[in-house]
Design a protein around this motif. Structure first.
Motif, PDB file in Angstrom:
ATOM      1  N   MET A   1       0.858  -1.189   0.000  1.00 25.41           N
ATOM      2  CA  MET A   1       0.000   0.000   0.000  1.00 25.41           C
ATOM      3  C   MET A   1       0.893   1.236   0.000  1.00 25.41           C
ATOM      4  O   MET A   1       1.803   1.357   0.811  1.00 25.41           O
ATOM      5  CB  MET A   1      -0.925  -0.003   1.227  1.00 25.41           C
ATOM      6  N   GLU A   2       0.623   2.119  -0.966  1.00 24.55           N
ATOM      7  CA  GLU A   2       1.410   3.331  -1.080  1.00 24.55           C
ATOM      8  C   GLU A   2       1.036   4.318   0.038  1.00 24.55           C
ATOM      9  O   GLU A   2      -0.031   4.234   0.646  1.00 24.55           O
ATOM     10  CB  GLU A   2       1.180   3.978  -2.448  1.00 24.55           C
TER      11      GLU A   2
ATOM     12  N   ASP B   1      -2.103   6.178  -0.663  1.00 23.44           N
ATOM     13  CA  ASP B   1      -3.296   5.379  -0.395  1.00 23.44           C
ATOM     14  C   ASP B   1      -3.608   5.314   1.104  1.00 23.44           C
ATOM     15  O   ASP B   1      -4.776   5.263   1.510  1.00 23.44           O
ATOM     16  CB  ASP B   1      -3.104   3.973  -0.956  1.00 23.44           C
ATOM     17  N   CYS B   2      -2.558   5.314   1.909  1.00 22.58           N
ATOM     18  CA  CYS B   2      -2.777   5.296   3.374  1.00 22.58           C
ATOM     19  C   CYS B   2      -3.488   6.562   3.831  1.00 22.58           C
ATOM     20  O   CYS B   2      -4.430   6.515   4.639  1.00 22.58           O
ATOM     21  CB  CYS B   2      -1.437   5.138   4.079  1.00 22.58           C
TER      22      CYS B   2
ATOM     23  N   ARG C   1      -5.353   8.498   1.947  1.00 23.10           N
ATOM     24  CA  ARG C   1      -6.697   8.494   1.384  1.00 23.10           C
ATOM     25  C   ARG C   1      -7.611   7.567   2.170  1.00 23.10           C
ATOM     26  O   ARG C   1      -8.779   7.879   2.409  1.00 23.10           O
ATOM     27  CB  ARG C   1      -6.619   8.053  -0.079  1.00 23.10           C
ATOM     28  N   LEU C   2      -7.089   6.401   2.591  1.00 25.85           N
ATOM     29  CA  LEU C   2      -7.901   5.441   3.324  1.00 25.85           C
ATOM     30  C   LEU C   2      -8.354   6.006   4.668  1.00 25.85           C
ATOM     31  O   LEU C   2      -9.470   5.741   5.132  1.00 25.85           O
ATOM     32  CB  LEU C   2      -7.111   4.147   3.519  1.00 25.85           C
TER      33      LEU C   2
ATOM     34  N   GLN D   1      -7.492  -2.955   7.025  1.00 23.98           N
ATOM     35  CA  GLN D   1      -6.872  -1.972   6.134  1.00 23.98           C
ATOM     36  C   GLN D   1      -6.564  -0.670   6.878  1.00 23.98           C
ATOM     37  O   GLN D   1      -5.501  -0.065   6.703  1.00 23.98           O
ATOM     38  CB  GLN D   1      -7.791  -1.702   4.946  1.00 23.98           C
TER      39      GLN D   1
END
Length: 239
Positions: free
Chosen positions: A1-2, A5-6, A8-9, A50
């Protein structure tokens, strides 16, 4: 996971602070925890995993922001910053010492002194108390008691003791259970007995003093005074 993305999540913009990352993770973890989603635990569990992975990765590279120390205030113009400032010296004032009070030394009693300690005097019982009206008295009895009390007071002041005794004995016959009237009667007997002692009638004085004791036997002050009067009579008879 970039890293992007972290962020954004967790619902954050790129470059968010450590405190924002922590606060967002706590909010989302409570929302997607499997226990909080009993009807959709599998999807909630995957989302929770996640979020946890994203939180751990971001907190491993983003450090908590340290609080910056507040800068020192600038020195006023014209003051040397290297000059040590000495605190003002307090002037020592000698507090006045209180003078020791002198204690008077009591003088020893004279060997020839034969003074004896006086016994405390009990409260006098020779003054009739104020009028008290009990509930069992009628309106006529209340007026009679009040009028008799006023006449009794006047007769005692004028030393008309036979008149005072006649008044109170008549009232006692009408109100035999009235303890206050009985007290007035005993006081009248005692007053007359003292009057007879002064007029050298000891035998008659004894008669009325003993009647006072029989009339109000529970009056301790009266007993004390009557006993003292009887002792006076005995001393006079011995002389």
């Amino acid at each position: 996971m970039e890293i992007v993305d972290c962020y954004r999540l967790l619902g954050l913009r790129t470059g968010a602070s450590y405190e924002d990352i922590k606060a967002s993770y706590r909010r989302l973890a409570r929302l997607y925890h499997p226990d909080a989603n009993p009807t959709n635990q599998q999807q909630a569990k995957e989302k929770f995993i996640q979020l946890t992975d994203a939180y751990r990765r971001l907190t491993s590279i983003v450090q908590p922001s340290s609080r910056t120390a507040s800068p020192r205030a600038a020195e006023p113009s014209g003051r040397n910053p290297n000059r040590s400032v000495q605190p003002p010296q307090k002037s020592e004032q000698t507090s006045p010492q209180p003078s020791t009070p002198r204690v008077a030394t009591p003088k020893p009693p004279s060997p020839n002194s034969s003074a004896k300690p006086r016994s405390p005097n009990p409260p006098s019982s020779t003054k009739p108390p104020s009028v008290r009206f009990t509930p069992d008295l009628t309106a006529i009895d209340c007026r009679l008691k009040q009028n008799t009390y006023e006449q009794l007071q006047q007769a005692l002041r004028e030393q008309r003791f036979p008149r005072a005794i006649t008044l109170v004995e008549g009232l006692a016959q009408r109100m035999p259970n009235d303890t206050e009237v009985r007290q007035w009667q005993a006081i009248s007997y005692q007053r007359f007995g003292r009057y007879l002692i002064k007029n050298n009638q000891p035998e008659k004085a004894k008669l009325y003093l003993r009647k006072a004791l029989r009339t109000d036997p529970n009056n301790r002050s009266l007993w004390y005074e009557v006993e003292r009067d009887l002792q006076r009579i005995d001393q006079v008879e011995i002389l």
